[in-house]
Scaffold this active site. Structure first.
Site, PDB file in Angstrom:
ATOM      1  N   HIS A  18       0.824  -0.783   0.073  1.00 18.17           N
ATOM      2  CA  HIS A  18      -0.119   0.224   0.066  1.00 18.17           C
ATOM      3  C   HIS A  18       1.145   1.324  -0.091  1.00 18.17           C
ATOM      4  O   HIS A  18       1.914   1.142   0.024  1.00 18.17           O
ATOM      5  CB  HIS A  18      -0.512  -0.096   0.966  1.00 18.17           C
ATOM      6  CG  HIS A  18      -0.824  -0.082   2.861  1.00 18.17           C
ATOM      7  ND1 HIS A  18       0.890   0.885   2.818  1.00 18.17           N
ATOM      8  CD2 HIS A  18      -0.624  -0.834   3.393  1.00 18.17           C
ATOM      9  CE1 HIS A  18       0.682   0.804   4.112  1.00 18.17           C
ATOM     10  NE2 HIS A  18       0.257  -0.468   5.072  1.00 18.17           N
ATOM     11  N   HIS A  21       4.346   1.955   2.278  1.00 14.72           N
ATOM     12  CA  HIS A  21       5.304   0.705   1.399  1.00 14.72           C
ATOM     13  C   HIS A  21       5.772   1.562   0.345  1.00 14.72           C
ATOM     14  O   HIS A  21       7.153   1.780  -0.258  1.00 14.72           O
ATOM     15  CB  HIS A  21       4.886  -0.486   1.168  1.00 14.72           C
ATOM     16  CG  HIS A  21       4.964  -1.239   1.820  1.00 14.72           C
ATOM     17  ND1 HIS A  21       3.305  -1.895   1.720  1.00 14.72           N
ATOM     18  CD2 HIS A  21       4.946  -1.807   3.135  1.00 14.72           C
ATOM     19  CE1 HIS A  21       2.977  -2.733   2.788  1.00 14.72           C
ATOM     20  NE2 HIS A  21       3.741  -1.857   3.616  1.00 14.72           N
ATOM     21  N   CYS A 126       3.227 -10.003  20.415  1.00 13.30           N
ATOM     22  CA  CYS A 126       2.461  -9.637  19.401  1.00 13.30           C
ATOM     23  C   CYS A 126       2.552 -10.467  17.925  1.00 13.30           C
ATOM     24  O   CYS A 126       3.690  -9.663  17.427  1.00 13.30           O
ATOM     25  CB  CYS A 126       2.322  -7.848  19.030  1.00 13.30           C
ATOM     26  SG  CYS A 126       2.016  -7.236  17.705  1.00 13.30           S
ATOM     27  N   CYS A 129       3.935  -7.452  15.214  1.00 11.93           N
ATOM     28  CA  CYS A 129       4.797  -6.989  14.819  1.00 11.93           C
ATOM     29  C   CYS A 129       5.844  -8.705  14.650  1.00 11.93           C
ATOM     30  O   CYS A 129       6.761  -7.589  14.801  1.00 11.93           O
ATOM     31  CB  CYS A 129       5.679  -6.204  16.604  1.00 11.93           C
ATOM     32  SG  CYS A 129       4.028  -5.065  16.827  1.00 11.93           S
ATOM     33  N   CYS A 143      -1.825  -3.693  21.497  1.00  9.73           N
ATOM     34  CA  CYS A 143      -0.446  -3.112  20.850  1.00  9.73           C
ATOM     35  C   CYS A 143      -0.930  -1.594  20.639  1.00  9.73           C
ATOM     36  O   CYS A 143      -1.946  -2.162  19.409  1.00  9.73           O
ATOM     37  CB  CYS A 143       0.472  -3.955  19.875  1.00  9.73           C
ATOM     38  SG  CYS A 143       1.017  -3.249  18.615  1.00  9.73           S
ATOM     39  N   HIS A 146      -1.091  -2.519  16.277  1.00  9.23           N
ATOM     40  CA  HIS A 146      -1.933  -2.707  15.211  1.00  9.23           C
ATOM     41  C   HIS A 146      -2.893  -3.241  16.218  1.00  9.23           C
ATOM     42  O   HIS A 146      -4.014  -3.919  15.259  1.00  9.23           O
ATOM     43  CB  HIS A 146      -1.107  -4.422  15.676  1.00  9.23           C
ATOM     44  CG  HIS A 146      -0.386  -4.620  14.342  1.00  9.23           C
ATOM     45  ND1 HIS A 146       1.251  -4.389  15.164  1.00  9.23           N
ATOM     46  CD2 HIS A 146       0.833  -4.699  13.069  1.00  9.23           C
ATOM     47  CE1 HIS A 146       2.571  -4.392  14.236  1.00  9.23           C
ATOM     48  NE2 HIS A 146       1.655  -4.781  13.342  1.00  9.23           N
ATOM     49  N   LYS A 295      -2.231   5.545  11.433  1.00 13.45           N
ATOM     50  CA  LYS A 295      -1.379   4.976  11.111  1.00 13.45           C
ATOM     51  C   LYS A 295      -1.844   3.787  10.244  1.00 13.45           C
ATOM     52  O   LYS A 295      -2.911   2.921   9.998  1.00 13.45           O
ATOM     53  CB  LYS A 295       0.201   3.860  11.190  1.00 13.45           C
ATOM     54  CG  LYS A 295       1.198   3.351  10.472  1.00 13.45           C
ATOM     55  CD  LYS A 295       1.784   2.455  11.145  1.00 13.45           C
ATOM     56  CE  LYS A 295       2.801   1.539  10.382  1.00 13.45           C
ATOM     57  NZ  LYS A 295       2.978  -0.137  10.107  1.00 13.45           N
ATOM     58  N   LYS A 298      -2.351  -1.980   6.747  1.00 18.65           N
ATOM     59  CA  LYS A 298      -3.611  -3.652   6.176  1.00 18.65           C
ATOM     60  C   LYS A 298      -3.748  -4.233   7.688  1.00 18.65           C
ATOM     61  O   LYS A 298      -4.938  -4.184   7.087  1.00 18.65           O
ATOM     62  CB  LYS A 298      -1.979  -4.641   5.662  1.00 18.65           C
ATOM     63  CG  LYS A 298      -1.060  -4.071   3.994  1.00 18.65           C
ATOM     64  CD  LYS A 298      -0.331  -4.870   3.566  1.00 18.65           C
ATOM     65  CE  LYS A 298       1.131  -4.832   4.787  1.00 18.65           C
ATOM     66  NZ  LYS A 298       2.145  -5.612   4.624  1.00 18.65           N
TER      67      LYS A 298
END
Ligand code: MSP
Length: 480
Positions: A18, A21, A126, A129, A143, A146, A295, A298
């Site tokens: 996405h 990146h 996690c 991560c 987390c 995420h 953030k 995905k």
């Protein structure tokens, strides 16, 4: 020759790429192209991170063999980089046979040197991560990156001794032998390292088959936060032997997002210290692309599709919009509406319009061939020879948003210069002055074509061509 080695993180292949990146990758591409234009011997490494629990699970969900699954997604990353005009020198995959062999060899050495030993590990894992988190990292028990509750785990594992190298690491960060930038991240890491004793790091898991088996105990695998780092060495040909430091090592610049700062500023340099390798010169940490204040990821599902961006804004438009969205290093919140506005203002009306105006004026005039033709840079001519210092310094210091501002200021000034000097009138009443005005404008555009080259390679070529042939097609179509 002056070498320049630059890396991006290698991306997880748990889902398609996405714009987050693309952001890191485009920035690295700009820097790589810039240093190439400076005449340096550049190596730009890119790749995918393909092992681990997260990917193993995704492959299962998709009903595919992990190998088939990672091949597909890795190919998507590769094809996206092609679409985005990313000119990397190697694309490394952690499932490459050579990489696996080198990691295995390296682990054996660390084990023999007693940097790795067997122990028990208890912690909060996690999967997003792919690492154990501290209680203090959690927000409301989750987390923060995420938005998931990490899993409590206790198992026998192989551990990397981190604290033996902690003092040396602090020193290397403090004296900038290992330069962490922007400055606030250096401060953050120093404060973390001075206030916390580094715990032994679990480098292996038992029941995760999709990883690299430990050479000294095949019932364990390792992945991501040891395996993945080694790509920065295997990607430039390292075979895992500590005698053979690759030619391009140490990296001049390693780009990372702030979410992976801590691992890159602790585990990675410590592994290098155990190997006796120099540390990367600069670890450049950038902020995140946010969408709706969070953030873009995905895992959170709030991504803007890169295909949608490419379709709307084209390759160079996408590259420009991502890098000019804010200060590179800070978080930037993007929305499609804002990007459309900026595209129209800066590209269609700004650069595109300036080029059309100037070339059209040049077309309908008969003054002798202007100087600009002679000042056209040759392919092998370092950018430094045709430009002044301040923008070169900005790019060198990775102030990419500011570098674009600098170029767009020239564009704005030239627009104003045209409005004020009214060259279309001068043509008849004062041809000498007209020639002078045109010479300045053409020379400026010539310079702009060179300065935008690392950011917008195709546009740079188009500008050069329009100046040479005095013919122009609109560079960017306005978007409604
Ligand atoms: N595989 C690890 C990195 C291993 S490097 C030895 C990883 N992969 S990732 O795909 O999750 O993220 C890779 C990089 O993309 C990170 O630097 C991360 O910060 C960046 N980005 C992911 N989402 C992003 C945004 N929304 N915005 C900007 N960068 C983002 O971590």
């Amino acid at each position: 020759m002056n070498k320049f080695y630059i890396t991006t993180p290698i991306y997880y292949v748990n889902a398609k790429p996405h714009i987050g990146h693309a952001y890191t990758t485009i920035a690295a591409d700009v820097l790589a192209r810039f240093h190439k234009l400076q005449g340096k011997d550049v190596f730009f490494l890119m790749g995918t991170d393909e092992h681990g629990l997260k990917i193993q699970k995704k492959a299962e969900e998709a009903g595919k063999e992990p190998r088939v699954f990672v091949d597909e997604i890795s190919a998507e990353f590769k094809s996206l980089w092609e679409k985005l005009d990313i000119k990397y020198d190697n694309f490394i995959r952690t499932t490459d046979e050579k990489h696996i062999k080198a990691v295995s060899k390296m682990l054996q050495t660390l084990f023999e040197n007693k940097a790795i030993r067997k122990g028990e590990y208890e912690g909060l894992y996690c999967v997003g991560c792919e690492q154990f988190l501290n209680e203090s990292d959690l927000v409301n028990g989750k987390c923060p990156d995420h938005d998931i509750i990490p899993e409590k785990m206790k198992e026998e594992s192989y551990l990397l001794d981190m604290k033996s190298k902690q003092a040396e690491l602090i020193q290397k960060i403090e004296n900038d032998e290992f330069r962490i930038t922007p400055e606030k991240y250096k401060k953050e890491m120093l404060s973390f390292l001075k206030n916390n004793e580094l715990k032994d790091l679990s480098i292996s898991r038992k029941n995760v088959s999709w990883g690299i088996p430990l050479p000294f105990d095949k019932s364990y695998t390792t992945y991501v936060w040891v395996d993945a780092f080694i790509n920065y060495l295997t990607g430039i040909g390292w075979d895992g032997n500590i005698e053979n430091i690759p030619e391009f090592w140490p990296a001049n610049v390693q780009f990372i997002g702030k979410d992976i700062l801590r691992v890159h500023a602790t585990i990675w340099p410590i592994v290098l210290m155990y190997l006796g390798f120099p540390l990367p010169k600069t670890l450049f940490t950038h902020g995140h692309i946010l969408s709706g204040g969070k953030k873009m990821s995905k895992t959170l599902g709030n991504t803007i599709s890169i295909d949608e961006m490419l379709e709307k804004f084209g390759v160079d438009g996408t590259r420009y919009l991502l890098l000019s969205a804010g200060t590179f290093g800070e978080d930037v919140d993007v929305t499609t509406e804002r990007m459309v506005e900026k595209y129209n203002a800066d590209l269609a009306n700004g650069l595109g319009n300036l080029l059309s105006r100037v070339v059209t004026l040049a077309q309908n005039s008969q003054f002798p061939a202007p100087n600009f033709v002679q000042s056209q840079p040759k392919a092998d001519q370092p950018m430094a020879e045709i430009s002044n210092d301040s923008i070169l310094k900005l790019i060198e210091n990775i102030e990419l948003g500011q570098a674009l501002d600098y170029i767009w200021n020239i564009i704005k000034e030239d627009d104003k210069y045209i409005n004020d000097s009214e060259p279309w009138k001068l043509k008849k009443i004062d041809p000498k002055k007209f020639e002078k005005v045109m010479e300045k404008l053409l020379n400026d555009l010539d310079k702009i074509s060179m300065l935008v080259a690392p950011f917008m390679p195709e546009t740079s070529e188009k500008i050069k061509k329009a100046l040479e042939t005095k013919k122009v097609e609109p560079l960017f179509q306005r978007i409604k």
